[in-house]
Motif scaffolding. Structure first.
Motif, PDB file in Angstrom:
ATOM      1  N   ILE A   1      19.583 -23.223 -25.409  1.00  0.00           N
ATOM      2  CA  ILE A   1      19.645 -22.665 -24.046  1.00  0.00           C
ATOM      3  C   ILE A   1      19.855 -23.768 -23.005  1.00  0.00           C
ATOM      4  N   THR A   2      20.371 -24.907 -23.451  1.00  0.00           N
ATOM      5  CA  THR A   2      20.643 -26.010 -22.526  1.00  0.00           C
ATOM      6  C   THR A   2      21.608 -25.566 -21.438  1.00  0.00           C
ATOM      7  N   GLY A   3      21.300 -25.915 -20.194  1.00  0.00           N
ATOM      8  CA  GLY A   3      22.181 -25.607 -19.079  1.00  0.00           C
ATOM      9  C   GLY A   3      22.032 -24.217 -18.523  1.00  0.00           C
ATOM     10  N   LEU A   4      21.047 -23.459 -19.019  1.00  0.00           N
ATOM     11  CA  LEU A   4      20.856 -22.085 -18.569  1.00  0.00           C
ATOM     12  C   LEU A   4      19.545 -21.941 -17.802  1.00  0.00           C
ATOM     13  N   HIS A   5      19.569 -21.052 -16.831  1.00  0.00           N
ATOM     14  CA  HIS A   5      18.360 -20.681 -16.095  1.00  0.00           C
ATOM     15  C   HIS A   5      18.196 -19.176 -16.185  1.00  0.00           C
ATOM     16  N   PHE A   6      16.997 -18.738 -16.567  1.00  0.00           N
ATOM     17  CA  PHE A   6      16.720 -17.315 -16.715  1.00  0.00           C
ATOM     18  C   PHE A   6      15.887 -16.861 -15.520  1.00  0.00           C
ATOM     19  N   THR A   7      16.516 -16.155 -14.603  1.00  0.00           N
ATOM     20  CA  THR A   7      15.779 -15.698 -13.432  1.00  0.00           C
ATOM     21  C   THR A   7      14.925 -14.491 -13.804  1.00  0.00           C
ATOM     22  N   ASP A   8      13.857 -14.304 -13.055  1.00  0.00           N
ATOM     23  CA  ASP A   8      12.929 -13.205 -13.305  1.00  0.00           C
ATOM     24  C   ASP A   8      13.690 -11.876 -13.303  1.00  0.00           C
ATOM     25  N   ALA A   9      13.563 -11.112 -14.392  1.00  0.00           N
ATOM     26  CA  ALA A   9      14.316  -9.862 -14.519  1.00  0.00           C
ATOM     27  C   ALA A   9      13.932  -8.865 -13.423  1.00  0.00           C
ATOM     28  N   LEU A  10      12.637  -8.737 -13.151  1.00  0.00           N
ATOM     29  CA  LEU A  10      12.173  -7.803 -12.125  1.00  0.00           C
ATOM     30  C   LEU A  10      12.714  -8.180 -10.756  1.00  0.00           C
ATOM     31  N   THR A  11      12.609  -9.450 -10.409  1.00  0.00           N
ATOM     32  CA  THR A  11      13.105  -9.915  -9.113  1.00  0.00           C
ATOM     33  C   THR A  11      14.608  -9.709  -8.996  1.00  0.00           C
ATOM     34  N   THR A  12      15.313  -9.975 -10.073  1.00  0.00           N
ATOM     35  CA  THR A  12      16.771  -9.813 -10.079  1.00  0.00           C
ATOM     36  C   THR A  12      17.160  -8.364  -9.805  1.00  0.00           C
ATOM     37  N   VAL A  13      16.474  -7.431 -10.482  1.00  0.00           N
ATOM     38  CA  VAL A  13      16.790  -6.009 -10.289  1.00  0.00           C
ATOM     39  C   VAL A  13      16.416  -5.569  -8.877  1.00  0.00           C
ATOM     40  N   LYS A  14      15.295  -6.077  -8.356  1.00  0.00           N
ATOM     41  CA  LYS A  14      14.886  -5.744  -6.980  1.00  0.00           C
ATOM     42  C   LYS A  14      15.955  -6.134  -5.970  1.00  0.00           C
ATOM     43  N   GLU A  15      16.594  -7.255  -6.202  1.00  0.00           N
ATOM     44  CA  GLU A  15      17.628  -7.727  -5.283  1.00  0.00           C
ATOM     45  C   GLU A  15      18.958  -7.006  -5.505  1.00  0.00           C
ATOM     46  N   LEU A  16      19.245  -6.680  -6.765  1.00  0.00           N
ATOM     47  CA  LEU A  16      20.566  -6.174  -7.100  1.00  0.00           C
ATOM     48  C   LEU A  16      20.732  -4.686  -6.818  1.00  0.00           C
ATOM     49  N   VAL A  17      19.697  -3.889  -7.050  1.00  0.00           N
ATOM     50  CA  VAL A  17      19.837  -2.436  -6.872  1.00  0.00           C
ATOM     51  C   VAL A  17      20.230  -2.069  -5.441  1.00  0.00           C
ATOM     52  N   PRO A  18      19.522  -2.549  -4.404  1.00  0.00           N
ATOM     53  CA  PRO A  18      19.947  -2.198  -3.043  1.00  0.00           C
ATOM     54  C   PRO A  18      21.332  -2.749  -2.697  1.00  0.00           C
ATOM     55  N   PHE A  19      21.663  -3.919  -3.256  1.00  0.00           N
ATOM     56  CA  PHE A  19      23.000  -4.474  -3.027  1.00  0.00           C
ATOM     57  C   PHE A  19      24.068  -3.558  -3.606  1.00  0.00           C
ATOM     58  N   VAL A  20      23.864  -3.112  -4.842  1.00  0.00           N
ATOM     59  CA  VAL A  20      24.836  -2.237  -5.502  1.00  0.00           C
ATOM     60  C   VAL A  20      24.917  -0.890  -4.787  1.00  0.00           C
ATOM     61  N   ARG A  21      23.757  -0.364  -4.398  1.00  0.00           N
ATOM     62  CA  ARG A  21      23.737   0.914  -3.672  1.00  0.00           C
ATOM     63  C   ARG A  21      24.544   0.813  -2.367  1.00  0.00           C
ATOM     64  N   LYS A  22      24.404  -0.286  -1.672  1.00  0.00           N
ATOM     65  CA  LYS A  22      25.084  -0.445  -0.380  1.00  0.00           C
ATOM     66  C   LYS A  22      26.576  -0.726  -0.555  1.00  0.00           C
ATOM     67  N   MET A  23      26.902  -1.636  -1.459  1.00  0.00           N
ATOM     68  CA  MET A  23      28.288  -2.095  -1.575  1.00  0.00           C
ATOM     69  C   MET A  23      29.170  -1.137  -2.371  1.00  0.00           C
ATOM     70  N   GLU A  24      28.607  -0.475  -3.379  1.00  0.00           N
ATOM     71  CA  GLU A  24      29.419   0.344  -4.275  1.00  0.00           C
ATOM     72  C   GLU A  24      29.273   1.846  -4.029  1.00  0.00           C
ATOM     73  N   GLN A  25      28.202   2.245  -3.361  1.00  0.00           N
ATOM     74  CA  GLN A  25      27.953   3.668  -3.102  1.00  0.00           C
ATOM     75  C   GLN A  25      28.030   4.501  -4.393  1.00  0.00           C
ATOM     76  N   PRO A  26      27.298   4.100  -5.435  1.00  0.00           N
ATOM     77  CA  PRO A  26      27.404   4.814  -6.710  1.00  0.00           C
ATOM     78  C   PRO A  26      26.676   6.156  -6.670  1.00  0.00           C
ATOM     79  N   ASP A  27      27.095   7.045  -7.555  1.00  0.00           N
ATOM     80  CA  ASP A  27      26.432   8.337  -7.698  1.00  0.00           C
ATOM     81  C   ASP A  27      25.312   8.275  -8.736  1.00  0.00           C
TER      82      ASP A  27
END
Length: 526
Positions: free
Chosen positions: A168-194
């Protein structure tokens, strides 16, 4: 019947397939109930009857069977058989699991490059670019020309606690929960998914019905907390090898087990309203593959590597003088067994140290008969672990032994039994370690954390601050199984051959191995 303004979407997904394509048990050579060949038949049938189908894989795909071990050792210059099968099934996307790193980043990258589908990976970051390393953080699929489905992919960030550093050299694993917290509202706003699906290679840290904590809150499994995030419709999970469905905070959750024994099926009904498509209903079920005939195309495509694997598995590698078979895995843990002593000897010789730690990896291990084949070796040692020699203090060894001692408890009659937390919700028998080169007693009648007695090395009590060299596998050495006392300890030596290679080399050197038992530990209740 669906109304004309309703649309039904079927989502089929696998998780923790662990190298199972063929419907075969490699340990016994008998027919097995699961595998991607059977799943392929299901996908073809459902696609022939349904207009809108998504097929996903949720990780831990490319490791776990002798077929994949043989592929890595002798055929890695050829296309990955798991990817060939998934390409044939024509899945829509895959997620990275923790075991994808077991063979190193080169093998993983080759698998991704060979895939005809995207791998979605939001929280595995390239340290050089500070961007996702293995694929986009999410994808958008359009259903029925106008229904927009967003699929976010994340992986348990606990991987550095298990995996070899060079993998896993050269990789960083960001917190899965934090990542989803940030990504869901971004996706909802930018993509307007159903519809928003989070495909998470991780499981649940709480009971999905009672909400009670079921394991230490280390961050390995964050499914329950992820369901508290607004904007998620469906959470696909894995990693824990459980079969479950339910709802948490109105999020539909599911986990389909492991080894391709079953798959997850999710049905979503969309209703077309004046404001656009709305989710009218969502249901999930776990479907067993036991009665499904395997897809002949998958069988034919895998035939060459399968035949080579079977030939490799049938090769005799050594012989046992005496009895090294395991009849009862419980007694092989409660009383010293010659098979365990054999593994300890292999580890000690390979590392040139005289204190060793190992475990009986699962309850299907049968030990060795008089003639040992590669099939026997990989059936008993199914993980591609390497060895690490750590410098530990006496207090670290005592803490590790106390953690192992929690594997046992007493029933109402005072009999020693397995602690249920090691069996449910996920079997974790591999997290009970046995030690060689020291003597000790586990007194199950004492409280957890106070059970280790008569702990000695060379007939002398082990001293809290004295230092000792101990060999153990890389999973445990990195703290796997929540053995945090091993984390960040000085590494004396690393042996970069996996256990299967080391066992084979041991037999090549000695040919015939005598089954012996050194009674260095006891488990009592008094």
């Amino acid at each position: 019947m669906l109304k004309n303004d309703n649309t039904k979407l079927l989502i089929l997904y696998t998780s923790d397939v662990h190298g199972h394509i063929m419907p075969i048990n490699y340990g016994t050579k008998q027919e097995a109930v699961g595998g991607l060949a059977r799943f392929s038949t299901v996908v073809k049938e459902i696609r022939s009857k349904s207009d809108h189908v998504l097929v996903l894989d949720n990780g831990d795909l490319i490791q776990g069977t002798p077929l994949m071990t043989h592929y890595i050792k002798q055929h890695s210059n050829k296309p990955n058989p798991m990817i060939k099968a998934m390409n044939r099934i024509n899945i829509d996307a895959g997620v990275i699991g923790n075991h994808e790193f077991n063979f190193g980043q080169q093998i993983l990258q080759a698998a991704i490059d060979q895939s005809n589908y995207p791998w979605i990976s939001a929280n595995i970051i390239d340290k050089n670019t500070n961007k996702p390393k293995y694929g986009p953080p999410y994808i958008i699929k359009i259903i029925n020309k106008s229904i927009k489905v967003a699929i976010i992919g994340v992986t348990t960030h606990y991987i550095p606690n298990w995996e070899s550093k060079e993998h896993i050299t050269g990789l960083h694993f960001t917190d899965a929960l934090t990542t989803v917290k940030e990504l869901v509202p971004f996706v909802r706003k930018m993509e307007q998914p159903d519809l928003v699906i989070v495909a998470y290679h991780g499981g649940f840290e709480r009971d999905i019905e009672t909400h009670e904590v079921t394991e230490p809150l280390t961050g390995e499994n964050q499914g329950y907390e992820i369901c508290q995030i607004d904007g998620i419709d469906i959470l696909l999970t894995g990693h824990q090898h459980r079969q479950l469905t339910g709802y948490i905070n109105n999020v539909l959750v599911i986990q389909p087990g492991n080894n391709g024994i079953a798959y997850g099926e999710i049905e979503v009904v969309f209703e077309n309203s004046r404001t656009g498509w709305k989710v009218k209903d969502k249901q999930a079920s776990v479907q067993l593959l036991s009665d499904i005939p395997p897809d002949k195309e998958i069988l034919l495509e895998t035939e060459e590597i399968e035949q080579s694997t079977q030939k490799w598995l049938d090769q005799p590698v050594g012989y046992i003088k005496g009895d090294m078979t395991i009849d009862d895995p419980f007694f092989a843990r409660i009383k010293k067994h010659p098979f365990i002593e054999f593994i300890q000897k292999v580890q000690m010789e390979a590392s040139d140290v005289d204190i060793s730690v190992t475990s009986l990896l699962n309850n299907n291990s049968k030990g060795f008969k008089s003639t040992v084949t590669m099939r026997d070796v990989v059936a008993n040692y199914m993980y591609p672990n390497t060895l690490v020699v750590l410098e530990l203090q006496g207090k670290d060894m005592k803490a590790a032994l106390e953690k192992s001692a929690a594997y046992f408890m007493l029933d109402e009659e005072g009999n020693i039994i397995v602690n249920p937390s090691y069996e449910q919700p996920k079997p974790q028998h591999y997290n009970y370690d046995m030690w060689e080169g020291i003597t000790y007693t586990i007194n199950v009648a004492k409280p957890i954390g106070e059970r280790i007695e008569k702990l000695c090395y060379h007939d002398q009590p082990i001293i809290e601050h004295d230092r000792y060299h101990v060999v153990l596998n890389n999973y445990r050495a990195s703290g796997g199984g929540d053995y945090t006392m091993f984390q960040n300890k000085p590494i004396v030596k690393e042996i970069q051959k996996d256990a299967v290679e080391l066992i084979r080399a041991y037999f090549e050197k000695y040919t015939t191995v005598e089954a012996t038992v050194t009674e260095n530990f006891s488990v009592v209740a008094k």
